[in-house]
Design a protein around this motif. Structure first.
Motif, PDB file in Angstrom:
ATOM      1  N   GLU A   1      -7.347   3.408   5.060  1.00  0.00           N
ATOM      2  CA  GLU A   1      -8.093   3.540   6.311  1.00  0.00           C
ATOM      3  C   GLU A   1      -8.496   2.167   6.831  1.00  0.00           C
ATOM      4  OE1 GLU A   1     -10.878   3.847   9.278  1.00  0.00           O
ATOM      5  OE2 GLU A   1     -11.553   3.171   7.309  1.00  0.00           O
ATOM      6  N   SER A   2      -8.940   1.311   5.911  1.00  0.00           N
ATOM      7  CA  SER A   2      -9.332  -0.036   6.339  1.00  0.00           C
ATOM      8  C   SER A   2      -8.125  -0.808   6.863  1.00  0.00           C
ATOM      9  CB  SER A   2      -9.988  -0.777   5.165  1.00  0.00           C
ATOM     10  OG  SER A   2     -10.755  -1.855   5.636  1.00  0.00           O
ATOM     11  N   ALA A   3      -6.946  -0.463   6.355  1.00  0.00           N
ATOM     12  CA  ALA A   3      -5.711  -1.123   6.795  1.00  0.00           C
ATOM     13  C   ALA A   3      -5.143  -0.499   8.065  1.00  0.00           C
ATOM     14  CB  ALA A   3      -4.665  -1.048   5.683  1.00  0.00           C
ATOM     15  N   ASP A   4      -5.800   0.542   8.594  1.00  0.00           N
ATOM     16  CA  ASP A   4      -5.335   1.212   9.814  1.00  0.00           C
ATOM     17  C   ASP A   4      -3.977   1.894   9.611  1.00  0.00           C
ATOM     18  OD1 ASP A   4      -5.755   2.057  12.397  1.00  0.00           O
ATOM     19  OD2 ASP A   4      -4.870   0.276  13.322  1.00  0.00           O
ATOM     20  N   ILE A   5      -3.751   2.385   8.389  1.00  0.00           N
ATOM     21  CA  ILE A   5      -2.516   3.120   8.096  1.00  0.00           C
ATOM     22  C   ILE A   5      -2.790   4.626   8.156  1.00  0.00           C
ATOM     23  CG2 ILE A   5      -0.813   3.598   6.266  1.00  0.00           C
ATOM     24  CD1 ILE A   5      -1.073   0.623   5.470  1.00  0.00           C
TER      25      ILE A   5
ATOM     26  N   VAL B   1      -8.403   8.587  -5.789  1.00  0.00           N
ATOM     27  CA  VAL B   1      -7.735   8.847  -4.516  1.00  0.00           C
ATOM     28  C   VAL B   1      -8.619   8.383  -3.359  1.00  0.00           C
ATOM     29  CG1 VAL B   1      -6.791  10.642  -3.019  1.00  0.00           C
ATOM     30  CG2 VAL B   1      -6.395  10.742  -5.491  1.00  0.00           C
TER      31      VAL B   1
ATOM     32  N   LEU C   1       0.830  -1.215   0.000  1.00  0.00           N
ATOM     33  CA  LEU C   1       0.000   0.000   0.000  1.00  0.00           C
ATOM     34  C   LEU C   1       0.864   1.264   0.000  1.00  0.00           C
ATOM     35  CD1 LEU C   1      -2.811  -1.217   2.434  1.00  0.00           C
ATOM     36  CD2 LEU C   1      -3.138  -0.529   0.041  1.00  0.00           C
TER      37      LEU C   1
ATOM     38  N   GLU D   1      -9.658   4.694   1.081  1.00  0.00           N
ATOM     39  CA  GLU D   1     -10.507   3.657   1.675  1.00  0.00           C
ATOM     40  C   GLU D   1      -9.648   2.452   2.082  1.00  0.00           C
ATOM     41  OE1 GLU D   1     -13.226   1.782  -1.077  1.00  0.00           O
ATOM     42  OE2 GLU D   1     -14.569   1.130   0.530  1.00  0.00           O
ATOM     43  N   ALA D   2      -8.732   2.062   1.196  1.00  0.00           N
ATOM     44  CA  ALA D   2      -7.850   0.925   1.501  1.00  0.00           C
ATOM     45  C   ALA D   2      -6.921   1.254   2.666  1.00  0.00           C
ATOM     46  CB  ALA D   2      -7.040   0.545   0.264  1.00  0.00           C
TER      47      ALA D   2
ATOM     48  N   GLY E   1     -10.633   5.888  -3.381  1.00  0.00           N
ATOM     49  CA  GLY E   1     -10.496   4.434  -3.306  1.00  0.00           C
ATOM     50  C   GLY E   1      -9.213   4.022  -2.601  1.00  0.00           C
ATOM     51  N   TYR E   2      -8.143   4.744  -2.886  1.00  0.00           N
ATOM     52  CA  TYR E   2      -6.870   4.455  -2.213  1.00  0.00           C
ATOM     53  C   TYR E   2      -6.974   4.742  -0.713  1.00  0.00           C
ATOM     54  CZ  TYR E   2      -1.918   4.777  -0.974  1.00  0.00           C
ATOM     55  OH  TYR E   2      -0.694   4.618  -0.369  1.00  0.00           O
TER      56      TYR E   2
END
Lengths: 339, 339
Positions: B73-77, B65, B30, B70-71, B67-68
């Motif tokens: 945030e879901s990954a807790d980054i 952006v 990511l 979202e990924a 969509g990126y």
């Protein structure tokens, strides 16, 4: 220590900050080098080897192979077992399993990283799935899967003691070969559209002494929508990480495949689908779930279905007592449905 | 559980087998996607951002952006901080530090993996160092180094309260800029042969408000063998991961560079060399040490020196009280030598 001037320097904290990353980074690179050079198969077999035996098997100069083995031994990935002889470390399977996750995100899917800006810029760009090297996808998936994809379905299939077991998108038929080895008399059908995987499956089954009970069928899973004859009377039909390729563009075909599987199963037969589900939020799975979901949505233009959607699809195809099983493989779920 | 048929299936053990690999694999992919797409700089700054602000800054469609993010945030980054606003997670620096190790072995050095068989086959093949993308090496090294390359030398330099500090192979002068920020009145000279790095160093120093005290010199470390004038009177001269490029083919030049550094230092001035040492065997460092050593020896055709060899080189150049300091960065050592 924090010196008077306020520049913190704490060796223990700095070591801890790296976590397991340096060890994992090294292991995956060393294993990929071995795979690329053709040196890995004899090592992962668990048998003893020497630089000479590996060099002969791989067709490489012995001095080069000795240098590679020096690195593997120093990394504690192989162990010396006598003068010039080595074998894989006791935890080689765990090392390779962990390396698989990194190899999948960082090697098999590298075209997505390297072309990220292009994908994010061109909103009409189609699926990038063809940019990937199928062999890299297969190898990294096999490494990942050794500990976490298959144990639940393998255990389920073996416990059933089926007479006929089917795997759709079987790859090299690893799952079926293990079922054949553990259930006397069972017959199996493995279906895959990749000719290389099918030939390799036949070779592996023969080596394992179960080739006479395995039929390898070179066909797509989509073809089951038109012709499910080879599934007739199956006790269990499994499909691992292949149904999601039919969403969103082939949802109707997926529905027909599921209906035909149900029709082909014996009474009370079991349909088993191993699949990814999108953007899970629990601590264990959320980070890996995010990259798997993002790769599929943004770069492969797939739409992974949620747990609820999979259960709905199976019910819509006529299955009863549908349930989802959590897998150790992060973001993976096993859906079990009875005819 | 181990069912009667003997196929073990233990969910907890299968989860444990993956270790931290899935989380690390996801994070590095990511982050590399963000770097490639030009989205990472505003995130790593620590400031708040929205999909709209990032899209405008990067020149990308906002939907991509979003969509990126979202990924991420879901990954807790990244973390939400309000309606549509985010900032980097509190442990973003640790995530990026750990990702650096994997990005270095699996991205910056990928040409070595992808051509491993060729390198192992052709015994006369020269250094493959030019196959690497300098930017990928610099980015992954900066990620790795944020927690573990620099703290020891930074702390050492700041504690000295020097009047003139020099860094040979300074890259973007990160180390020197931190020294300039922490020691009032100090001047610094950063030497690097890469024009892009030199211009970036000047920009970073200006942004940090210390540009008037930093001289960036676009020259190779080898040039110090012929002309050490810009080092004259230095209190401390550091060289991080650059001397090893002179072994084995430019050992004489390295010796002359060290002699000239000693000559240029003020009395009791400090020479500091951060370097890799080969094939360490302790549990913490051995695996990463193995890949670093192997990449340098087999693919870059370098000969990393041992701790003892570095100490000998510094003594041979006339330095006294030479000592080695263990670094958190695995396989790294800081050599400190007094004029």
């Amino acid at each position: 220590m924090t010196p008077k001037n306020g520049i913190a320097h704490d060796f223990e904290a700095e070591c801890a900050a790296g976590g397991d990353a340096p060890r994992l980074a090294a292991a995956v690179a060393l294993l990929e080098i071995g795979d690329q050079a053709g040196l890995l198969a004899p090592i992962e077999s668990g048998d003893e080897f020497t630089a000479g035996s590996l060099a002969a098997a791989a067709g490489l100069p012995e001095v080069s192979v000795a240098g590679y083995l020096e690195a593997l031994e120093s990394a504690d990935i192989i162990q010396p077992v006598g003068a010039g002889s080595f074998r894989a470390a006791d935890d080689f399977d765990v090392i390779q399993h962990q390396a698989g996750f990194i190899s999948w995100t960082m090697n098999a899917n590298r075209p997505f990283i390297d072309n990220a800006r292009e994908f994010l810029t061109d909103l009409d760009r189609g699926s990038g799935i063809d940019l990937r090297d199928g062999r890299k996808v297969a190898v990294s998936s096999a490494w990942m899967g050794s500990k976490a994809f298959y144990p639940a379905i393998l255990s389920t299939m073996v416990e059933m003691k089926p007479a006929l077991a089917v795997d759709l998108g079987a790859g090299t038929c690893r799952l079926l070969i293990e079922v054949l080895q553990n259930v006397p008399g069972v017959r199996a059908v493995g279906l895959d559209m990749d000719p290389y995987a099918c030939r390799e499956a036949e070779r592996c089954a023969d080596r394992a002494g179960v080739g006479d009970r395995l039929d390898v069928v070179e066909r797509s899973i989509q073809s089951v929508a038109d012709d499910p004859a080879m599934l007739a009377g199956a006790d269990v039909i499994h499909a691992g990480y292949v149904f999601h390729d039919m969403f969103p563009t082939e949802a109707d075909i997926a529905h027909k495949v599921l209906e035909n599987c149900r029709e082909a199963l014996r009474d009370n037969g079991l349909m088993a689908i191993t699949e990814i589900v999108p953007y899970l939020r629990n601590e264990r799975e959320r980070r890996f779930s995010a990259i798997v979901t993002y790769y599929h949505r943004q770069f492969m233009k797939r739409r992974p279905l949620t747990e609820e959607e999979w259960i709905g699809k199976l019910r819509a195809a006529g299955f009863s007592s549908v349930r989802a099983v959590e897998l150790a493989f992060p973001t993976g779920r096993l859906f079990l449905a009875t005819k």
